[in-house]
Design an enzyme around this catalytic site. Structure first.
Site, PDB file in Angstrom:
ATOM      1  N   ARG A   1       6.341 -33.023  -5.787  1.00 40.14           N
ATOM      2  CA  ARG A   1       5.288 -32.154  -6.341  1.00 40.14           C
ATOM      3  C   ARG A   1       5.902 -31.101  -7.263  1.00 40.14           C
ATOM      4  O   ARG A   1       5.818 -31.196  -8.481  1.00 40.14           O
ATOM      5  CB  ARG A   1       4.500 -31.497  -5.184  1.00 40.14           C
ATOM      6  CG  ARG A   1       3.223 -30.795  -5.600  1.00 40.14           C
ATOM      7  CD  ARG A   1       3.400 -29.438  -6.234  1.00 40.14           C
ATOM      8  NE  ARG A   1       4.112 -28.483  -5.374  1.00 40.14           N
ATOM      9  CZ  ARG A   1       4.509 -27.284  -5.790  1.00 40.14           C
ATOM     10  NH1 ARG A   1       4.269 -26.892  -7.030  1.00 40.14           N
ATOM     11  NH2 ARG A   1       5.186 -26.459  -4.998  1.00 40.14           N
ATOM     12  N   ASP A   2       6.576 -30.116  -6.696  1.00 38.89           N
ATOM     13  CA  ASP A   2       7.096 -29.012  -7.514  1.00 38.89           C
ATOM     14  C   ASP A   2       8.094 -29.529  -8.541  1.00 38.89           C
ATOM     15  O   ASP A   2       8.135 -29.063  -9.682  1.00 38.89           O
ATOM     16  CB  ASP A   2       7.775 -27.977  -6.599  1.00 38.89           C
ATOM     17  CG  ASP A   2       7.909 -26.617  -7.247  1.00 38.89           C
ATOM     18  OD1 ASP A   2       7.449 -26.452  -8.393  1.00 38.89           O
ATOM     19  OD2 ASP A   2       8.485 -25.712  -6.619  1.00 38.89           O
TER      20      ASP A   2
ATOM     21  N   HIS B   1      11.918 -20.476  -0.720  1.00 39.22           N
ATOM     22  CA  HIS B   1      11.694 -21.464  -1.786  1.00 39.22           C
ATOM     23  C   HIS B   1      12.409 -20.942  -3.038  1.00 39.22           C
ATOM     24  O   HIS B   1      11.888 -20.071  -3.735  1.00 39.22           O
ATOM     25  CB  HIS B   1      10.176 -21.564  -1.986  1.00 39.22           C
ATOM     26  CG  HIS B   1       9.704 -22.474  -3.066  1.00 39.22           C
ATOM     27  ND1 HIS B   1       8.993 -23.632  -2.803  1.00 39.22           N
ATOM     28  CD2 HIS B   1       9.779 -22.389  -4.410  1.00 39.22           C
ATOM     29  CE1 HIS B   1       8.669 -24.214  -3.945  1.00 39.22           C
ATOM     30  NE2 HIS B   1       9.138 -23.483  -4.936  1.00 39.22           N
TER      31      HIS B   1
ATOM     32  N   HIS C   1      14.252 -21.398  -6.734  1.00 40.84           N
ATOM     33  CA  HIS C   1      14.603 -22.137  -7.952  1.00 40.84           C
ATOM     34  C   HIS C   1      15.999 -21.649  -8.347  1.00 40.84           C
ATOM     35  O   HIS C   1      16.374 -20.521  -8.046  1.00 40.84           O
ATOM     36  CB  HIS C   1      13.557 -21.895  -9.040  1.00 40.84           C
ATOM     37  CG  HIS C   1      12.248 -22.599  -8.739  1.00 40.84           C
ATOM     38  ND1 HIS C   1      11.842 -23.718  -9.401  1.00 40.84           N
ATOM     39  CD2 HIS C   1      11.293 -22.342  -7.814  1.00 40.84           C
ATOM     40  CE1 HIS C   1      10.680 -24.129  -8.915  1.00 40.84           C
ATOM     41  NE2 HIS C   1      10.316 -23.305  -7.954  1.00 40.84           N
TER      42      HIS C   1
ATOM     43  N   CYS D   1       8.904 -24.747 -13.415  1.00 43.94           N
ATOM     44  CA  CYS D   1       7.525 -24.324 -13.203  1.00 43.94           C
ATOM     45  C   CYS D   1       6.850 -24.250 -14.562  1.00 43.94           C
ATOM     46  O   CYS D   1       7.353 -23.572 -15.468  1.00 43.94           O
ATOM     47  CB  CYS D   1       7.447 -22.973 -12.502  1.00 43.94           C
ATOM     48  SG  CYS D   1       5.746 -22.422 -12.311  1.00 43.94           S
TER      49      CYS D   1
ATOM     50  N   ASN E   1      13.904 -26.545  -8.484  1.00 37.75           N
ATOM     51  CA  ASN E   1      14.219 -26.001  -7.158  1.00 37.75           C
ATOM     52  C   ASN E   1      15.672 -26.333  -6.854  1.00 37.75           C
ATOM     53  O   ASN E   1      16.226 -27.288  -7.387  1.00 37.75           O
ATOM     54  CB  ASN E   1      13.358 -26.694  -6.092  1.00 37.75           C
ATOM     55  CG  ASN E   1      11.898 -26.392  -6.258  1.00 37.75           C
ATOM     56  OD1 ASN E   1      11.246 -26.977  -7.091  1.00 37.75           O
ATOM     57  ND2 ASN E   1      11.387 -25.476  -5.470  1.00 37.75           N
TER      58      ASN E   1
HETATM   59  P1  HMG Z   1     -10.017 -22.821 -14.114  1.00 37.21           P
HETATM   60  O1  HMG Z   1     -10.033 -23.251 -15.541  1.00 37.21           O
HETATM   61  O2  HMG Z   1     -10.040 -21.371 -13.843  1.00 37.21           O
HETATM   62  O3  HMG Z   1     -11.150 -23.451 -13.228  1.00 37.21           O
HETATM   63  O4  HMG Z   1      -8.743 -23.475 -13.419  1.00 37.21           O
HETATM   64  P2  HMG Z   1     -12.460 -24.205 -13.515  1.00 37.21           P
HETATM   65  O5  HMG Z   1     -13.163 -24.257 -12.211  1.00 37.21           O
HETATM   66  O6  HMG Z   1     -13.156 -23.603 -14.693  1.00 37.21           O
HETATM   67  O7  HMG Z   1     -12.002 -25.692 -13.894  1.00 37.21           O
HETATM   68  C1  HMG Z   1     -11.349 -26.045 -15.098  1.00 37.21           C
HETATM   69  C2  HMG Z   1     -11.262 -27.550 -15.192  1.00 37.21           C
HETATM   70  O8  HMG Z   1     -10.455 -28.030 -14.132  1.00 37.21           O
HETATM   71  C3  HMG Z   1     -12.608 -28.230 -15.035  1.00 37.21           C
HETATM   72  O9  HMG Z   1     -12.554 -29.454 -15.752  1.00 37.21           O
HETATM   73  C4  HMG Z   1     -12.655 -28.552 -13.570  1.00 37.21           C
HETATM   74  O10 HMG Z   1     -13.491 -29.629 -13.281  1.00 37.21           O
HETATM   75  C5  HMG Z   1     -11.209 -28.898 -13.285  1.00 37.21           C
HETATM   76  P3  HMG Z   1     -13.241 -29.612 -17.207  1.00 37.21           P
HETATM   77  O11 HMG Z   1     -14.670 -29.256 -17.004  1.00 37.21           O
HETATM   78  O12 HMG Z   1     -12.513 -28.639 -18.126  1.00 37.21           O
HETATM   79  O13 HMG Z   1     -13.010 -31.045 -17.574  1.00 37.21           O
HETATM   80  N1  HMG Z   1     -10.794 -28.629 -11.918  1.00 37.21           N
HETATM   81  C6  HMG Z   1     -10.105 -29.502 -11.177  1.00 37.21           C
HETATM   82  N2  HMG Z   1      -9.658 -30.750 -11.433  1.00 37.21           N
HETATM   83  C7  HMG Z   1      -8.997 -31.375 -10.448  1.00 37.21           C
HETATM   84  N3  HMG Z   1      -8.740 -30.804  -9.253  1.00 37.21           N
HETATM   85  C8  HMG Z   1      -9.158 -29.554  -8.977  1.00 37.21           C
HETATM   86  C9  HMG Z   1      -9.881 -28.869  -9.959  1.00 37.21           C
HETATM   87  N4  HMG Z   1     -10.423 -27.641 -10.003  1.00 37.21           N
HETATM   88  C10 HMG Z   1     -10.983 -27.523 -11.221  1.00 37.21           C
HETATM   89  N5  HMG Z   1      -8.885 -29.014  -7.799  1.00 37.21           N
HETATM   90  C11 HMG Z   1      -7.412 -24.193 -11.551  1.00 37.21           C
HETATM   91  C12 HMG Z   1      -8.394 -23.188 -12.077  1.00 37.21           C
HETATM   92  C13 HMG Z   1      -6.815 -23.648 -10.278  1.00 37.21           C
HETATM   93  C14 HMG Z   1      -8.137 -25.511 -11.294  1.00 37.21           C
HETATM   94  C15 HMG Z   1      -6.324 -24.413 -12.629  1.00 37.21           C
HETATM   95  O14 HMG Z   1      -5.820 -23.173 -12.977  1.00 37.21           O
HETATM   96  C16 HMG Z   1      -5.204 -25.296 -12.159  1.00 37.21           C
HETATM   97  O15 HMG Z   1      -5.377 -26.460 -11.877  1.00 37.21           O
HETATM   98  N6  HMG Z   1      -3.998 -24.749 -12.090  1.00 37.21           N
HETATM   99  C17 HMG Z   1      -2.853 -25.542 -11.633  1.00 37.21           C
HETATM  100  C18 HMG Z   1      -1.740 -24.678 -11.416  1.00 37.21           C
HETATM  101  C19 HMG Z   1      -0.572 -25.440 -10.828  1.00 37.21           C
HETATM  102  O16 HMG Z   1      -0.686 -26.520 -10.288  1.00 37.21           O
HETATM  103  N7  HMG Z   1       0.594 -24.794 -10.945  1.00 37.21           N
HETATM  104  C20 HMG Z   1       1.794 -25.317 -10.394  1.00 37.21           C
HETATM  105  C21 HMG Z   1       1.807 -25.188  -8.900  1.00 37.21           C
HETATM  106  S1  HMG Z   1       2.242 -23.556  -8.294  1.00 37.21           S
HETATM  107  C22 HMG Z   1       3.940 -23.564  -8.262  1.00 37.21           C
HETATM  108  O17 HMG Z   1       4.555 -24.481  -8.729  1.00 37.21           O
HETATM  109  C23 HMG Z   1       4.661 -22.446  -7.563  1.00 37.21           C
HETATM  110  C24 HMG Z   1       5.215 -22.864  -6.205  1.00 37.21           C
HETATM  111  O18 HMG Z   1       6.083 -23.974  -6.316  1.00 37.21           O
HETATM  112  C25 HMG Z   1       5.970 -21.719  -5.569  1.00 37.21           C
HETATM  113  C26 HMG Z   1       7.012 -21.078  -6.478  1.00 37.21           C
HETATM  114  O19 HMG Z   1       7.865 -21.745  -7.030  1.00 37.21           O
HETATM  115  O20 HMG Z   1       6.908 -19.867  -6.605  1.00 37.21           O
HETATM  116  C27 HMG Z   1       4.078 -23.257  -5.257  1.00 37.21           C
HETATM  117 MG    MG Z   2       8.266 -23.773  -6.974  1.00 35.07          MG
END
Ligand code: HMG
Ligand code: MG
Length: 309
Positions: free
Chosen positions: A21-22, A213, A215, A246, A255
């Site tokens: 995933r990450d 966690h 990186h 990220c 990571n």
């Molecule tokens: P948004 O634009 O605020 O929300 O996004 P929305 O409700 O307006 O939806 C936008 C679009 O996304 C729409 O589609 C929704 O249908 C769709 P459109 O009408 O434009 O075609 N949508 C979805 N599609 C699939 N699955 C869903 C979903 N929800 C809405 N669940 C949202 C908000 C959270 C969805 C968006 O910002 C997003 O997907 N962000 C992803 C962020 C992400 O994955 N980041 C990486 C992970 S975090 C990380 O890596 C850090 C970590 O490892 C820890 C660390 O390292 O610190 C965990």
């Molecule tokens: Mg991470």
């Protein structure tokens, strides 16, 4: 086996493998669902008991994760292995439940700017969004892990106050997350800043409910893990082959690699339950698919040694 080091260290550490995933979410080369499944199955076969296998987020935001449902559907699961999914909202939670993810993770941040860039809402709004997920998960008897990003530094705001990290971690814990993973998203921490942050957080959340966690952007991850182990942390997130980065933290490297962490744990006499040779093979498998060598010093050293024998 006990070690003769000056500070007590845990006898066992659980690795939370976040590579599928990450790691993969930030790799530009698209990896097919079947290759991702092969990777996850190889990791389970190597004895990895917790594998974050995908995320149910917008495919427009993170295209590499668009195959997550297919992965969960087709995976050959091993008993005792947790196959977890990242879920930012109810839609994501429902998607993960439809394909029987073992458990889910919600993800917040200690930095306002990162929260906006990553999930398009403020910290407060994100916590509100998590409430229905927590309620639905409780009803379905599904465990929820909580992430806090930017626990030492933020790509947009710089240094982050330990008190701010403690505040967000405590809220996730009080909401019902069974474990809080503290993410140094940009990899800027050192044992000093990490220890300061962990001391602040563990004053609000029991240390046995915390995971780290890291990186490895600045090459400090292993040292930071060692510092965390001395504080009593027993759960470490890492990614096979040091995959990823990220998408919302420019310049952040992957990571810390699972191979390097397991090598260190083995050297310290700490049990992770992982077969090191099988782990190395899984790292080379996915790296070859990405067309590069693993970002793991240990893995490259073993490979070089094997080729000179
Ligand atoms: P948004 O634009 O605020 O929300 O996004 P929305 O409700 O307006 O939806 C936008 C679009 O996304 C729409 O589609 C929704 O249908 C769709 P459109 O009408 O434009 O075609 N949508 C979805 N599609 C699939 N699955 C869903 C979903 N929800 C809405 N669940 C949202 C908000 C959270 C969805 C968006 O910002 C997003 O997907 N962000 C992803 C962020 C992400 O994955 N980041 C990486 C992970 S975090 C990380 O890596 C850090 C970590 O490892 C820890 C660390 O390292 O610190 C965990
Ligand atoms: Mg991470």
């Amino acid at each position: 086996m006990t070690n003769n080091l000056p500070l007590p260290l845990p006898e066992k550490v659980t690795i939370v493998e976040v590579g599928p995933r990450d790691g993969l979410q930030n790799e530009a080369v698209p990896i097919s669902a079947s290759d991702k499944i092969a990777l996850i199955e190889q990791l389970a076969d190597a004895g990895v008991s917790y594998i974050e296998s995908g995320s149910f987020v917008s495919p427009k935001w993170v295209p590499q994760m668009a195959t997550s449902a297919e992965i969960f559907e087709k995976l050959n699961r091993q008993e005792g292995v947790t196959y977890a999914a990242l879920t930012p909202n109810m839609r994501g939670f429902e998607g993960a439940m439809a394909v029987n993810a073992t458990e889910v993770a919600i993800f917040g941040a200690a930095s306002e700017s990162f929260s906006q860039k990553n999930i398009n809402c403020s910290i407060k709004e994100s916590l509100e969004r998590f409430i229905p997920i927590m309620a639905a998960a409780k009803k379905a008897n599904i465990k929820v892990r909580g992430y806090v990003s930017c626990v030492v530094g933020c790509p947009y705001e710089g240094e982050i106050e330990p008190a701010q990290v403690a505040l967000v971690a405590e809220q996730l814990y009080k909401m019902g997350c069974y474990q809080i993973s503290l993410g140094d998203t940009v990899g800027v921490g050192t044992p000093a800043s990490v220890t300061k942050m962990l001391n602040a957080v563990s004053a609000c959340v029991p240390v046995d409910k915390l995971a780290v966690h890291f990186h490895d952007t600045y090459g400090q991850a292993l040292t930071n893990i060692y510092a965390a182990l001395q504080i009593g942390i027993k759960v470490v997130d890492s990614a096979i082959a040091g995959l990823g980065g990220c998408p919302y933290a420019k310049g952040a490297s992957g990571n810390v690699s699972t191979e390097d962490v397991v090598y260190m744990l083995n050297g310290l006499g700490i049990d992770s339950g992982i077969d090191f040779n099988k782990l190395l093979q899984a790292g080379w498998f996915i790296s070859e698919k990405l067309g590069k060598a693993p970002i793991s010093k240990v893995s490259n050293a073993y490979f070089a040694q094997k080729n000179t024998e």
